[in-house]
Write a protein that holds these residues in place. Sequence first.
Motif, PDB file in Angstrom:
ATOM      1  N   ALA A  53       0.858  -1.181   0.000  1.00 16.45           N
ATOM      2  CA  ALA A  53       0.000   0.000   0.000  1.00 16.45           C
ATOM      3  C   ALA A  53       0.896   1.233   0.000  1.00 16.45           C
ATOM      4  O   ALA A  53       2.096   1.148   0.273  1.00 16.45           O
ATOM      5  CB  ALA A  53      -0.912   0.014   1.230  1.00 16.45           C
ATOM      6  N   ASP A  54       0.317   2.391  -0.320  1.00 15.74           N
ATOM      7  CA  ASP A  54       1.029   3.634  -0.101  1.00 15.74           C
ATOM      8  C   ASP A  54       1.069   3.913   1.397  1.00 15.74           C
ATOM      9  O   ASP A  54       0.298   3.330   2.172  1.00 15.74           O
ATOM     10  CB  ASP A  54       0.350   4.774  -0.856  1.00 15.74           C
ATOM     11  CG  ASP A  54       0.474   4.625  -2.375  1.00 15.74           C
ATOM     12  OD1 ASP A  54       1.407   3.926  -2.828  1.00 15.74           O
ATOM     13  OD2 ASP A  54      -0.362   5.196  -3.094  1.00 15.74           O
ATOM     14  N   GLY A  99       4.399  -0.432   3.307  1.00 15.32           N
ATOM     15  CA  GLY A  99       3.964   0.871   2.814  1.00 15.32           C
ATOM     16  C   GLY A  99       5.076   1.610   2.104  1.00 15.32           C
ATOM     17  O   GLY A  99       6.214   1.632   2.567  1.00 15.32           O
ATOM     18  N   GLU A 100       4.729   2.199   0.958  1.00 17.77           N
ATOM     19  CA  GLU A 100       5.673   3.028   0.179  1.00 17.77           C
ATOM     20  C   GLU A 100       7.012   2.313  -0.024  1.00 17.77           C
ATOM     21  O   GLU A 100       8.084   2.836   0.263  1.00 17.77           O
ATOM     22  CB  GLU A 100       5.884   4.373   0.874  1.00 17.77           C
ATOM     23  CG  GLU A 100       6.335   5.470  -0.076  1.00 17.77           C
ATOM     24  CD  GLU A 100       6.235   6.856   0.537  1.00 17.77           C
ATOM     25  OE1 GLU A 100       7.180   7.637   0.348  1.00 17.77           O
ATOM     26  OE2 GLU A 100       5.219   7.139   1.192  1.00 17.77           O
ATOM     27  N   PHE A 101       6.918   1.129  -0.560  1.00 16.36           N
ATOM     28  CA  PHE A 101       8.080   0.248  -0.703  1.00 16.36           C
ATOM     29  C   PHE A 101       8.990   0.696  -1.841  1.00 16.36           C
ATOM     30  O   PHE A 101       8.536   1.044  -2.927  1.00 16.36           O
ATOM     31  CB  PHE A 101       7.593  -1.178  -0.985  1.00 16.36           C
ATOM     32  CG  PHE A 101       8.676  -2.153  -1.307  1.00 16.36           C
ATOM     33  CD1 PHE A 101       9.523  -2.611  -0.314  1.00 16.36           C
ATOM     34  CD2 PHE A 101       8.856  -2.623  -2.600  1.00 16.36           C
ATOM     35  CE1 PHE A 101      10.528  -3.520  -0.602  1.00 16.36           C
ATOM     36  CE2 PHE A 101       9.850  -3.534  -2.903  1.00 16.36           C
ATOM     37  CZ  PHE A 101      10.690  -3.978  -1.896  1.00 16.36           C
ATOM     38  N   SER A 102      10.287   0.687  -1.572  1.00 12.96           N
ATOM     39  CA  SER A 102      11.269   0.911  -2.638  1.00 12.96           C
ATOM     40  C   SER A 102      12.393  -0.107  -2.498  1.00 12.96           C
ATOM     41  O   SER A 102      12.709  -0.556  -1.393  1.00 12.96           O
ATOM     42  CB  SER A 102      11.831   2.328  -2.591  1.00 12.96           C
ATOM     43  OG  SER A 102      12.598   2.543  -1.427  1.00 12.96           O
ATOM     44  N   VAL A 103      12.959  -0.475  -3.641  1.00 13.83           N
ATOM     45  CA  VAL A 103      14.098  -1.385  -3.674  1.00 13.83           C
ATOM     46  C   VAL A 103      15.163  -0.742  -4.558  1.00 13.83           C
ATOM     47  O   VAL A 103      14.851  -0.174  -5.609  1.00 13.83           O
ATOM     48  CB  VAL A 103      13.683  -2.788  -4.189  1.00 13.83           C
ATOM     49  CG1 VAL A 103      12.998  -2.708  -5.544  1.00 13.83           C
ATOM     50  CG2 VAL A 103      14.881  -3.722  -4.253  1.00 13.83           C
ATOM     51  N   ASP A 106      22.874  -0.730  -6.950  1.00 17.68           N
ATOM     52  CA  ASP A 106      23.805   0.307  -7.396  1.00 17.68           C
ATOM     53  C   ASP A 106      23.567   0.710  -8.847  1.00 17.68           C
ATOM     54  O   ASP A 106      24.209   1.645  -9.348  1.00 17.68           O
ATOM     55  CB  ASP A 106      25.257  -0.152  -7.194  1.00 17.68           C
ATOM     56  CG  ASP A 106      25.574  -1.460  -7.915  1.00 17.68           C
ATOM     57  OD1 ASP A 106      24.663  -2.023  -8.567  1.00 17.68           O
ATOM     58  OD2 ASP A 106      26.722  -1.928  -7.818  1.00 17.68           O
ATOM     59  N   TRP A 107      22.620   0.044  -9.516  1.00 13.44           N
ATOM     60  CA  TRP A 107      22.364   0.386 -10.916  1.00 13.44           C
ATOM     61  C   TRP A 107      20.909   0.767 -11.206  1.00 13.44           C
ATOM     62  O   TRP A 107      20.596   1.249 -12.290  1.00 13.44           O
ATOM     63  CB  TRP A 107      22.767  -0.766 -11.832  1.00 13.44           C
ATOM     64  CG  TRP A 107      22.192  -2.113 -11.465  1.00 13.44           C
ATOM     65  CD1 TRP A 107      22.715  -3.016 -10.589  1.00 13.44           C
ATOM     66  CD2 TRP A 107      20.978  -2.694 -11.953  1.00 13.44           C
ATOM     67  NE1 TRP A 107      21.901  -4.126 -10.500  1.00 13.44           N
ATOM     68  CE2 TRP A 107      20.840  -3.954 -11.336  1.00 13.44           C
ATOM     69  CE3 TRP A 107      20.010  -2.280 -12.860  1.00 13.44           C
ATOM     70  CZ2 TRP A 107      19.754  -4.802 -11.580  1.00 13.44           C
ATOM     71  CZ3 TRP A 107      18.933  -3.112 -13.119  1.00 13.44           C
ATOM     72  CH2 TRP A 107      18.814  -4.362 -12.477  1.00 13.44           C
ATOM     73  N   CYS A 108      20.018   0.612 -10.223  1.00 12.41           N
ATOM     74  CA  CYS A 108      18.614   0.965 -10.472  1.00 12.41           C
ATOM     75  C   CYS A 108      17.851   1.070  -9.151  1.00 12.41           C
ATOM     76  O   CYS A 108      18.130   0.330  -8.203  1.00 12.41           O
ATOM     77  CB  CYS A 108      17.953  -0.085 -11.370  1.00 12.41           C
ATOM     78  SG  CYS A 108      16.249   0.316 -11.842  1.00 12.41           S
ATOM     79  N   THR A 109      16.876   1.984  -9.107  1.00 13.93           N
ATOM     80  CA  THR A 109      15.957   2.121  -7.969  1.00 13.93           C
ATOM     81  C   THR A 109      14.527   2.028  -8.482  1.00 13.93           C
ATOM     82  O   THR A 109      14.191   2.639  -9.501  1.00 13.93           O
ATOM     83  CB  THR A 109      16.166   3.471  -7.260  1.00 13.93           C
ATOM     84  OG1 THR A 109      17.485   3.519  -6.723  1.00 13.93           O
ATOM     85  CG2 THR A 109      15.157   3.643  -6.128  1.00 13.93           C
ATOM     86  N   TYR A 110      13.699   1.265  -7.763  1.00 14.35           N
ATOM     87  CA  TYR A 110      12.288   1.118  -8.126  1.00 14.35           C
ATOM     88  C   TYR A 110      11.436   1.541  -6.943  1.00 14.35           C
ATOM     89  O   TYR A 110      11.540   0.973  -5.852  1.00 14.35           O
ATOM     90  CB  TYR A 110      11.990  -0.327  -8.514  1.00 14.35           C
ATOM     91  CG  TYR A 110      10.521  -0.668  -8.659  1.00 14.35           C
ATOM     92  CD1 TYR A 110       9.639   0.168  -9.335  1.00 14.35           C
ATOM     93  CD2 TYR A 110      10.006  -1.849  -8.131  1.00 14.35           C
ATOM     94  CE1 TYR A 110       8.302  -0.136  -9.468  1.00 14.35           C
ATOM     95  CE2 TYR A 110       8.667  -2.180  -8.263  1.00 14.35           C
ATOM     96  CZ  TYR A 110       7.811  -1.325  -8.929  1.00 14.35           C
ATOM     97  OH  TYR A 110       6.477  -1.644  -9.049  1.00 14.35           O
ATOM     98  N   GLN A 111      10.590   2.544  -7.150  1.00 18.80           N
ATOM     99  CA  GLN A 111       9.676   3.038  -6.126  1.00 18.80           C
ATOM    100  C   GLN A 111       8.268   2.539  -6.425  1.00 18.80           C
ATOM    101  O   GLN A 111       7.701   2.841  -7.478  1.00 18.80           O
ATOM    102  CB  GLN A 111       9.682   4.575  -6.107  1.00 18.80           C
ATOM    103  CG  GLN A 111       8.690   5.188  -5.129  1.00 18.80           C
ATOM    104  CD  GLN A 111       9.083   4.913  -3.691  1.00 18.80           C
ATOM    105  OE1 GLN A 111      10.197   5.228  -3.276  1.00 18.80           O
ATOM    106  NE2 GLN A 111       8.168   4.326  -2.910  1.00 18.80           N
TER     107      GLN A 111
END
Length: 208
Positions: A53-54, A99-103, A106-111
């Motif tokens: 979820a957000d 909540g508001e998960f990000s991964v 060193d080469w990419c970020t996904y929000q």
Amino acid sequence: MNEIKLPPSIAGALLWLKAQEVNDIRWLLGGSCSLLLQGVELEQPPRDIDIYADSQQAEQLHKIWQGASIDTPEWDESPIYRSLLSHYSCDHNAVELVGEFSVRTDWCTYQTVINEGLWNHRIREHTDKLMLDLTPLSHELVFNMLRGRLDRVEKIAETINRDPERHVDAMNAVLGQCKPRQAIGSKLTVHVPTLMEFVSNCRALYHK
């Protein structure tokens, strides 16, 4: 896909969670439960429940599910993950509300964005007297690629490659939350080449 069922205890826990809802709060069932219900081959059945979820909705859900809570929502950060995290025990099943998960690597970020993103591409599945909203496979593919679960990546890709065209819009939405987009795109092409060709063609048409 409609013949696939969750383990009874997992289904029972989800039934309880949904029965507590009093408002139209948007959340998605992810992880192994989502994969199973979308026909992805798993080595073993789901043993826990992952809910996305957000952050605002996660806080609202915690109030509703407080009777089953183990802790309170807290921002949790590791070298790769960041989220507003809380845990619950429902019918002896572990439930993780993210909540508001990000991964990030060193080469990419996904929000992960639910309300204005994945919700519009959710998969609706009716099973065990439940109508469930599932994370799209495009999200699961990118998430598992970023965390290095190549076993999951291969199984998810197999399912997507059976009908890649139906995943185009969801993949576009997911890639829109990846920075830089090109880095993850080139890696995805190895596993889902037809889907990524469709995605590339859509972007080309949009920018004409």
